[in-house]
Design a protein around this motif. Structure first.
Motif: not given
Length: 245
Positions: A27-56
């Motif tokens: 997730i840190r790398e996603m922020i550094l590369r701009g895949e998560l934009a400044p000010g963007e709300r981080v949604r657990e479900t979307e991040i989990a889907d993008r990383l192919n993980l569960s929400r936990t």
């Protein structure tokens, strides 16, 4: 700059410490590369889907990223990506290096206790073990970050100057400034290895200077160490389009 108060990160039965460290890194790398934009709300479900993980594991990783200063509280229980500039990060790295350099000089000139030198050499040995295989694997990045954080804290706290510790901690909440926060994935394995190996050789030189009671050299080496950190994260290239809040 105000410090953030966030709850501790639970490992929990569903997420091992190793998996949690890997999710934090990704997730840190996603922020550094701009895949998560400044000010963007981080949604657990979307991040989990993008990383192919569960929400936990994602849910458990977010407080750790807030502790680093990459995320800020948003709403009742959520997080958003902190808005910041490359210049803020550069300045915070430089300021932290000044304080760490002063701490190292104090230790060297006063004479570091053998117990502290032993703890620093343990950090050196842990880093050497990472580089012994002459390559960097994904889990090594997290291992190096933990060692690196302990190395820097030992020197700051060992100087016995509480204000230095307090001011350095305030710098560390600026994204990508904390010694625990590493983000080199965009350079590839060989590039990451070269940067971290060089930084760790600087650790060896710093400990040698402290043990030799050469305060001026110990302080100078921390300034050089900060330059290595700034170069490692490609600030000018990566964050050219980021803007302050």
């Amino acid at each position: 700059m105000t410090s953030l108060t966030v709850p501790p990160v639970p490992a929990g039965p569903a997420t091992s410490a190793k998996q949690l460290a890997t999710v934090v890194l990704r997730i840190r790398e996603m922020i550094l590369r701009g895949e998560l934009a400044p000010g963007e709300r981080v949604r657990e479900t979307e991040i989990a889907d993008r990383l192919n993980l569960s929400r936990t594991p994602v849910r458990q990783a977010l407080p750790a990223l807030a502790q680093e200063g990459l995320l800020v509280a948003s709403g009742r229980r959520g997080y958003a990506v902190r808005t910041f500039t490359a210049q803020e990060t550069v300045e915070a790295i430089e300021l932290r290096a000044v304080m760490e350099g002063l701490a190292a000089r104090t230790l060297a000139e006063r004479g570091a206790p053998e117990l502290l030198l032993s703890a620093l050499r343990t950090c050196l040995a842990q880093g050497d073990a990472i580089f012994a295989k002459r390559m960097i694997e994904e889990e090594d990045e997290a291992r190096y970050g933990v060692m690196n954080d302990r190395f820097h804290r030992l020197i700051l706290e060992g100087a016995g100057r509480p204000l230095l510790v307090s001011f350095a901690q305030r710098c560390n909440i600026v994204p990508f400034v904390s010694p625990l926060s590493l983000a080199f994935q965009q350079r590839g394995g060989e590039g990451m290895y070269n940067i971290l190996f060089y930084a760790h050789q600087q650790h060896h030189a710093i400990v040698d200077a402290i043990a030799s009671r050469d305060g001026a050299r110990a302080e100078f080496l921390f300034r050089e160490h900060a330059l290595t950190q700034k170069n490692s994260i490609d600030l000018d290239l990566t964050w050219a389009d980021w803007r302050p809040a």
